[in-house]
Write a protein that holds these residues in place. Sequence first.
Motif, PDB file in Angstrom:
ATOM      1  N   GLU A 651       0.859  -1.176   0.000  1.00 23.18           N
ATOM      2  CA  GLU A 651       0.000   0.000   0.000  1.00 23.18           C
ATOM      3  C   GLU A 651       0.900   1.231   0.000  1.00 23.18           C
ATOM      4  O   GLU A 651       1.907   1.256   0.700  1.00 23.18           O
ATOM      5  CB  GLU A 651      -0.874   0.014   1.264  1.00 23.18           C
ATOM      6  N   GLY A 652       0.540   2.207  -0.750  1.00 21.34           N
ATOM      7  CA  GLY A 652       1.369   3.401  -0.826  1.00 21.34           C
ATOM      8  C   GLY A 652       2.278   3.392  -2.052  1.00 21.34           C
ATOM      9  O   GLY A 652       2.903   4.393  -2.376  1.00 21.34           O
ATOM     10  N   TYR A 653       2.350   2.240  -2.728  1.00 23.04           N
ATOM     11  CA  TYR A 653       3.236   2.180  -3.893  1.00 23.04           C
ATOM     12  C   TYR A 653       2.839   3.214  -4.936  1.00 23.04           C
ATOM     13  O   TYR A 653       3.675   3.992  -5.406  1.00 23.04           O
ATOM     14  CB  TYR A 653       3.222   0.767  -4.503  1.00 23.04           C
ATOM     15  N   HIS A 654       1.546   3.215  -5.282  1.00 19.98           N
ATOM     16  CA  HIS A 654       1.126   4.096  -6.373  1.00 19.98           C
ATOM     17  C   HIS A 654       1.268   5.572  -6.008  1.00 19.98           C
ATOM     18  O   HIS A 654       1.680   6.377  -6.842  1.00 19.98           O
ATOM     19  CB  HIS A 654      -0.309   3.764  -6.794  1.00 19.98           C
ATOM     20  N   ASP A 655       0.991   5.891  -4.760  1.00 19.58           N
ATOM     21  CA  ASP A 655       1.047   7.300  -4.371  1.00 19.58           C
ATOM     22  C   ASP A 655       2.463   7.789  -4.065  1.00 19.58           C
ATOM     23  O   ASP A 655       2.806   8.924  -4.345  1.00 19.58           O
ATOM     24  CB  ASP A 655       0.176   7.531  -3.126  1.00 19.58           C
ATOM     25  N   TYR A 656       3.282   6.913  -3.462  1.00 19.81           N
ATOM     26  CA  TYR A 656       4.535   7.433  -2.897  1.00 19.81           C
ATOM     27  C   TYR A 656       5.817   6.794  -3.417  1.00 19.81           C
ATOM     28  O   TYR A 656       6.892   7.365  -3.266  1.00 19.81           O
ATOM     29  CB  TYR A 656       4.500   7.304  -1.360  1.00 19.81           C
ATOM     30  N   LEU A 657       5.723   5.590  -3.982  1.00 25.29           N
ATOM     31  CA  LEU A 657       6.944   4.962  -4.487  1.00 25.29           C
ATOM     32  C   LEU A 657       7.057   5.107  -6.001  1.00 25.29           C
ATOM     33  O   LEU A 657       8.113   5.461  -6.525  1.00 25.29           O
ATOM     34  CB  LEU A 657       6.965   3.470  -4.132  1.00 25.29           C
ATOM     35  N   ARG A 658       5.973   4.828  -6.693  1.00 26.74           N
ATOM     36  CA  ARG A 658       6.008   4.900  -8.151  1.00 26.74           C
ATOM     37  C   ARG A 658       6.407   6.292  -8.657  1.00 26.74           C
ATOM     38  O   ARG A 658       7.246   6.390  -9.556  1.00 26.74           O
ATOM     39  CB  ARG A 658       4.643   4.471  -8.717  1.00 26.74           C
ATOM     40  N   PRO A 659       5.866   7.347  -8.056  1.00 25.44           N
ATOM     41  CA  PRO A 659       6.280   8.684  -8.521  1.00 25.44           C
ATOM     42  C   PRO A 659       7.782   8.918  -8.366  1.00 25.44           C
ATOM     43  O   PRO A 659       8.389   9.625  -9.169  1.00 25.44           O
ATOM     44  CB  PRO A 659       5.497   9.644  -7.623  1.00 25.44           C
ATOM     45  N   VAL A 660       8.400   8.310  -7.351  1.00 27.71           N
ATOM     46  CA  VAL A 660       9.848   8.429  -7.178  1.00 27.71           C
ATOM     47  C   VAL A 660      10.549   7.657  -8.291  1.00 27.71           C
ATOM     48  O   VAL A 660      11.409   8.184  -8.996  1.00 27.71           O
ATOM     49  CB  VAL A 660      10.274   7.896  -5.794  1.00 27.71           C
TER      50      VAL A 660
ATOM     51  N   ASN B  70       2.965   6.202   5.832  1.00 30.02           N
ATOM     52  CA  ASN B  70       3.392   7.574   6.147  1.00 30.02           C
ATOM     53  C   ASN B  70       4.875   7.772   5.887  1.00 30.02           C
ATOM     54  O   ASN B  70       5.307   8.828   5.421  1.00 30.02           O
ATOM     55  CB  ASN B  70       3.103   7.904   7.612  1.00 30.02           C
ATOM     56  N   SER B  71       5.649   6.747   6.216  1.00 27.71           N
ATOM     57  CA  SER B  71       7.093   6.899   6.037  1.00 27.71           C
ATOM     58  C   SER B  71       7.449   6.911   4.548  1.00 27.71           C
ATOM     59  O   SER B  71       8.372   7.605   4.136  1.00 27.71           O
ATOM     60  CB  SER B  71       7.850   5.800   6.781  1.00 27.71           C
ATOM     61  N   LEU B  72       6.697   6.165   3.748  1.00 20.74           N
ATOM     62  CA  LEU B  72       6.913   6.231   2.295  1.00 20.74           C
ATOM     63  C   LEU B  72       6.590   7.634   1.786  1.00 20.74           C
ATOM     64  O   LEU B  72       7.302   8.190   0.944  1.00 20.74           O
ATOM     65  CB  LEU B  72       6.010   5.219   1.570  1.00 20.74           C
ATOM     66  N   ARG B  73       5.523   8.188   2.318  1.00 20.99           N
ATOM     67  CA  ARG B  73       5.126   9.530   1.904  1.00 20.99           C
ATOM     68  C   ARG B  73       6.198  10.552   2.282  1.00 20.99           C
ATOM     69  O   ARG B  73       6.599  11.390   1.478  1.00 20.99           O
ATOM     70  CB  ARG B  73       3.799   9.902   2.585  1.00 20.99           C
ATOM     71  N   LYS B  74       6.705  10.436   3.493  1.00 22.69           N
ATOM     72  CA  LYS B  74       7.744  11.368   3.929  1.00 22.69           C
ATOM     73  C   LYS B  74       9.010  11.213   3.095  1.00 22.69           C
ATOM     74  O   LYS B  74       9.648  12.203   2.729  1.00 22.69           O
ATOM     75  CB  LYS B  74       8.074  11.141   5.410  1.00 22.69           C
ATOM     76  N   ALA B  75       9.372   9.965   2.809  1.00 22.98           N
ATOM     77  CA  ALA B  75      10.590   9.730   2.027  1.00 22.98           C
ATOM     78  C   ALA B  75      10.439  10.326   0.633  1.00 22.98           C
ATOM     79  O   ALA B  75      11.364  10.961   0.103  1.00 22.98           O
ATOM     80  CB  ALA B  75      10.876   8.232   1.945  1.00 22.98           C
ATOM     81  N   ARG B 215      12.154  -6.769  -7.991  1.00 27.32           N
ATOM     82  CA  ARG B 215      10.761  -6.368  -8.266  1.00 27.32           C
ATOM     83  C   ARG B 215      10.680  -5.715  -9.642  1.00 27.32           C
ATOM     84  O   ARG B 215      11.644  -5.099 -10.106  1.00 27.32           O
ATOM     85  CB  ARG B 215      10.252  -5.377  -7.212  1.00 27.32           C
ATOM     86  N   SER B 216       9.527  -5.847 -10.251  1.00 25.98           N
ATOM     87  CA  SER B 216       9.273  -5.233 -11.551  1.00 25.98           C
ATOM     88  C   SER B 216       9.368  -3.716 -11.453  1.00 25.98           C
ATOM     89  O   SER B 216       8.886  -3.113 -10.488  1.00 25.98           O
ATOM     90  CB  SER B 216       7.867  -5.622 -12.021  1.00 25.98           C
ATOM     91  N   LEU B 217       9.977  -3.112 -12.457  1.00 25.20           N
ATOM     92  CA  LEU B 217      10.027  -1.649 -12.484  1.00 25.20           C
ATOM     93  C   LEU B 217       8.730  -1.076 -13.033  1.00 25.20           C
ATOM     94  O   LEU B 217       8.510   0.132 -12.981  1.00 25.20           O
ATOM     95  CB  LEU B 217      11.223  -1.181 -13.318  1.00 25.20           C
ATOM     96  N   GLU B 218       7.879  -1.957 -13.515  1.00 20.91           N
ATOM     97  CA  GLU B 218       6.597  -1.475 -14.033  1.00 20.91           C
ATOM     98  C   GLU B 218       5.496  -1.469 -12.985  1.00 20.91           C
ATOM     99  O   GLU B 218       4.844  -0.467 -12.752  1.00 20.91           O
ATOM    100  CB  GLU B 218       6.168  -2.326 -15.254  1.00 20.91           C
ATOM    101  N   ASP B 219       5.325  -2.624 -12.323  1.00 19.61           N
ATOM    102  CA  ASP B 219       4.207  -2.694 -11.369  1.00 19.61           C
ATOM    103  C   ASP B 219       4.639  -3.100  -9.951  1.00 19.61           C
ATOM    104  O   ASP B 219       3.800  -3.311  -9.086  1.00 19.61           O
ATOM    105  CB  ASP B 219       3.125  -3.648 -11.875  1.00 19.61           C
ATOM    106  N   HIS B 220       5.974  -3.223  -9.760  1.00 23.85           N
ATOM    107  CA  HIS B 220       6.499  -3.474  -8.420  1.00 23.85           C
ATOM    108  C   HIS B 220       6.198  -4.877  -7.885  1.00 23.85           C
ATOM    109  O   HIS B 220       6.450  -5.163  -6.708  1.00 23.85           O
ATOM    110  CB  HIS B 220       5.991  -2.413  -7.435  1.00 23.85           C
ATOM    111  N   THR B 221       5.673  -5.770  -8.707  1.00 21.11           N
ATOM    112  CA  THR B 221       5.464  -7.146  -8.236  1.00 21.11           C
ATOM    113  C   THR B 221       6.811  -7.860  -8.192  1.00 21.11           C
ATOM    114  O   THR B 221       7.714  -7.574  -8.993  1.00 21.11           O
ATOM    115  CB  THR B 221       4.532  -7.936  -9.174  1.00 21.11           C
ATOM    116  N   PRO B 222       6.977  -8.800  -7.276  1.00 18.27           N
ATOM    117  CA  PRO B 222       8.232  -9.546  -7.211  1.00 18.27           C
ATOM    118  C   PRO B 222       8.450 -10.309  -8.514  1.00 18.27           C
ATOM    119  O   PRO B 222       7.498 -10.795  -9.119  1.00 18.27           O
ATOM    120  CB  PRO B 222       8.005 -10.527  -6.053  1.00 18.27           C
ATOM    121  N   LEU B 223       9.697 -10.411  -8.938  1.00 23.72           N
ATOM    122  CA  LEU B 223      10.000 -11.145 -10.156  1.00 23.72           C
ATOM    123  C   LEU B 223       9.805 -12.648  -9.922  1.00 23.72           C
ATOM    124  O   LEU B 223       9.780 -13.103  -8.778  1.00 23.72           O
ATOM    125  CB  LEU B 223      11.436 -10.849 -10.593  1.00 23.72           C
TER     126      LEU B 223
END
Lengths: 672, 672
Positions: A651-660, B70-75, B215-223
């Motif tokens: 959770e948070g991937y689309h909002d906070y990780l993918r944009p990075v 939250n920590s993802l958002r802050k990062a 992880r995939s650079l497209e959708d972040h699923t584990p390879l």
Amino acid sequence: MIGEKEGAGVDYLAEERAGAQFDLHSMKLFLAGGQHAYDVSKRMADLVANDPVFAKEDRVRVPRKEHYKNSLRKAGHAWKTILEQGLTEEESMKLRGFIDEPTYTELHWGMFIPALKGQATEEQQHKWLPKAYKMAIIGCYAQTELGHGSNVQGLETTATFDASTDEFVLHSPTLTSTKWWPGGLGKASTHALVYARLITDSQDYGVHAFIVQIRSLEDHTPLPNVTVGDIGVKFGNGGYNSMDNGLLRFDHVRIPRENMLMKLATVTKEGKYIRSNKPRQLGYGAMVFVRQGIVTDASIYLSRAVTIAVRYSAIRRQFGAKDDKPEVQVIDYRTQQYRLFPLLATVYAYRIVGFWMKWLYADVTERLNNNDFSTLPEVHSCTAGLKSMTTAITADGIEECRKLCGGHGYLCASGLPELYAVYVPACTYEGDNNILLLQVARFLLKTLAQAGSGTKPVGTAAYLGNIQHLTSVNCKVSRGEDWLNPSVMLEAFEARAARMAVGCGMRVAKAPDSESAFNELSPELVEAAQAHCQLIVVSKFIEQVQKDIPGEGVKQQLEVLCNLYALSLLTAHSGDFLATGYLTSRQVSLAKDQQKALFSAVRPNAVALVDAFDHTDNYLGSDLGRYDGDVYTHLYKNAWKDPLNESVVTEGYHDYLRPVLKQQLWGPASKL
Amino acid sequence: MIGEKEGAGVDYLAEERAGAQFDLHSMKLFLAGGQHAYDVSKRMADLVANDPVFAKEDRVRVPRKEHYKNSLRKAGHAWKTILEQGLTEEESMKLRGFIDEPTYTELHWGMFIPALKGQATEEQQHKWLPKAYKMAIIGCYAQTELGHGSNVQGLETTATFDASTDEFVLHSPTLTSTKWWPGGLGKASTHALVYARLITDSQDYGVHAFIVQIRSLEDHTPLPNVTVGDIGVKFGNGGYNSMDNGLLRFDHVRIPRENMLMKLATVTKEGKYIRSNKPRQLGYGAMVFVRQGIVTDASIYLSRAVTIAVRYSAIRRQFGAKDDKPEVQVIDYRTQQYRLFPLLATVYAYRIVGFWMKWLYADVTERLNNNDFSTLPEVHSCTAGLKSMTTAITADGIEECRKLCGGHGYLCASGLPELYAVYVPACTYEGDNNILLLQVARFLLKTLAQAGSGTKPVGTAAYLGNIQHLTSVNCKVSRGEDWLNPSVMLEAFEARAARMAVGCGMRVAKAPDSESAFNELSPELVEAAQAHCQLIVVSKFIEQVQKDIPGEGVKQQLEVLCNLYALSLLTAHSGDFLATGYLTSRQVSLAKDQQKALFSAVRPNAVALVDAFDHTDNYLGSDLGRYDGDVYTHLYKNAWKDPLNESVVTEGYHDYLRPVLKQQLWGPASKL
């Protein structure tokens, strides 16, 4: 290899267990304090372990609100079980202990009811106790305030008598007078035993206790002019957060005059304050009982941590692989033994002191019944010191065990972080540990002064009647084995404690203002008090192992542990022994060598010595401390239960990780 | 009275501040390490404090999933801020530090990128670094395994070369080979630097590093064939739980041959293993840099705890009320000073050692550039020891500060429980503290042996070239003030460290099997190593205060703290000094008296000495440690934010409390 086999029948510690040199069952009986206590514990531990309502594995993962609700459910279910099965008081206490989650019931049974028994008149007891016994009311113990802890005389809450209505008016005059910390107060209790300054006829008579209803018995809403709530999150994930430590403010809340607990003092209808002629010392019996429980609990809590650390240290391997042999078991390293085995010995030491304190309680109760108050100062000091020492060492010892489990000890799955978080308040409640040690120090100085004028010290202070000898004698040890002689060991601890106390005493006596000298010297006084407390434990351990103890090899194991306990204290505090001139550095060095020989004696028995604590896997709540040693399988399995693992993509991937990752930090859709 | 006034302008510590005897701003500059560093810190601290996205007050109250999100958002927001404002690397590091919440970015910038720089060829760096620099990939450092921590050579993960496809096959052959602990691995990283046994032509060449996309650079699923997740909840509510420490398993995962980091060794297309001729010692520079950062961080973390404890101890009052005067400030009790002021001095000591280590890093870098490896063993040992000592003392010191705040320190609102929980892993990562001390001990023994055969010890070990003198001389102290003489102090620490090392060395030398003698003696060796490390810190502190230091009274304060630091160590370890025969018990007693005189010198400056650390209230995150001292107002206000206070009648009342109170435990509606 660990993890290859799993399930019932697996025992990765079987080889360790086979190597033990004593009869395990006899040791279990010894530690439990006899067959009856053993049976009760076993039955209650199994009852809790087998009832899914009492499961505790998710408590570090759920949010506090849910954790609290779960604890209410468990407390209610425990009460139902107690009634359903007709459990005795002893069984009920054990049951609550094994549930292992602090709740309001502890304060209701452990503080509210005992305080009523101790401070209420018979008439008052007749009115309140039946309700409390069936839990038609839930009580808590509201003493400490936001600005006032240990100094009870500094409390600010007032209870002002209004003769016109025959009522007391409870009031919180300042922010700092807010009641703060009482367990069970925040969300659960219907009644509080409130400690407040009694004021009548404009005179302040100091702090007294009042029963105050704070919540409706119909819908549980706070009564008018009562502000009550929880004080917030505490140390640890689960830990003490199942307890609703609370805050409480009164805005001129009125209660009937007869809600003042009147055993020791009364206020008449006319507002006249009358102190009863009952000796105030009667309350000391209850205090000894409570402190005995705290010391025994210290032993139990420390035993849980030590069980986990010993078992895991026997499973964990690191470095030293040779010729296709696996790495060395961590428990075989001297550095590990040096930190772990003294704690193992400490568990046994505190258990034995707990037994002795049961005797002390019986003794003091009998004396009080006969109006014999002669031993009270010594009993007060001794129990204060033992409470302080055992809780402080246990808290630090739990954390040390966590560190001894390396990185994995930092996972809540090890059980150790929560064990520390839930235990460490014991250092503060029922008397702050530092203040208690200063009380012990005052007692020591007083006893020395009295001994100087001919009064013979009694009980655990008796050795202070032997000052002349203890301050002039030198240690006789010339070979390492000499340290195994009980009288040699005892003299060492007596001489050191006596010399430290005398050293402080002389400096305070010489000073023009003894009170400021006491403050100036308080660090040394605390150390002298610690030396005195260590002596008490060492002497009680030595007394115990000089008795007959049934079971093959049991007495031998206890002797080893007794010597290890004493020598570990001696080497850790060698500065005291050297500075007082009682030991030479060569004797300290011999003690260290002897200590290592004892490590080697403990090593083959280590796993069995923790098995003897007889903890269920449920009670330990630790993947590292499992009986079967199948550590890694369960660490791995349980990791997947973490909420973060509920979804594969976080959770948070689309909002906070993918944009990075996609360099899309700006723009209308960005939430960053 | 505290809490009567509130808001901007209130300063309940104003009187304390007015009594300080030094120029605060100059001290701030000194502690920051100069004007530039001070400016950067101030700007970044304010930036974080004023940006609501970085607010951290609710982190102990939210469930882990939300905390992590939250920590993802802050990062992400931090990264956006860095780019937006064009922050330098120095500024970016400071920014991340002040956000004060561990996340994947730490490992990406702090471990993944530096490892690439150190172990990848230029070509590989050219390929990977640009992506890493713009965070188009997120990397983590996957070394430790479920069954393997400190002993890197024991890792089990394999990377088997398949010449037929020019690929390595990554595999996790056992449960214990599961990668376990890497930060950022659990949910965030796209790539991992995996340490695995390199196998080619059926031969095992030991552990090497490989870049593996997980992880995939497209959708972040584990390879495919990658199993990855979080390892579960760790110590503390917030603490390190914002970090996704992860687990990782490979089921025959294939990566191109060129994903092996090949600076120090290569495998050819044909599967031939070739070790490069680059000296392996080149990596030592990075290690010194990392450890310098750890020591400085130790000082910063400890300074936060000490700030909270000092300010609160000046606000908190207890006992001793006389003649209408309020109770005594807790900070005025000698027992409090005895535990608190040495920690205050320790912060200053570690800061100064951190400065010195910056010089050491520059020095070693220059030497390495000139292929001068002569100081490396000493540098390695010295930095290992300092890492171990400073992190261990800091962790314990934070917890001690928590205890010094009494009951309120147990509330998360004090900031201290989380500070401990988030800091304590520093004792384990980057080298387990106990193992590091044993490395120091080995170095000491080796240095002594070499000195015996004429090799002159260098740097922090130089004193071991002076054994003859140090083992025969006696301390000259005859009055308390003699302890303030720097050369007296230095000699005491040198003599004690030298004697302990020599004592161990002689016993190991005499033993038939020196390896088992080393294990047997390891507790004493650890103590000798600690004595050596304490000497380093004391000597660097003494060196510093002998220089000119600008600012009124600054140098005088540092002198007091230097003496206090050294004497506190000396009295705490008096057993060593006495056992080695260097000190008499009278000299120890004089040291204790002198220590108290220093407490009195610190007392009027205590609050200003923590103000000098210049922490914002945001960074401290503590109701007890607030700059304005308005402790109780904020404890009270913040308590109401607890989730349990969201409803007046607690959730669970109807299901679990009312049935108890109303004796309705049975029946169809009962949920108990």
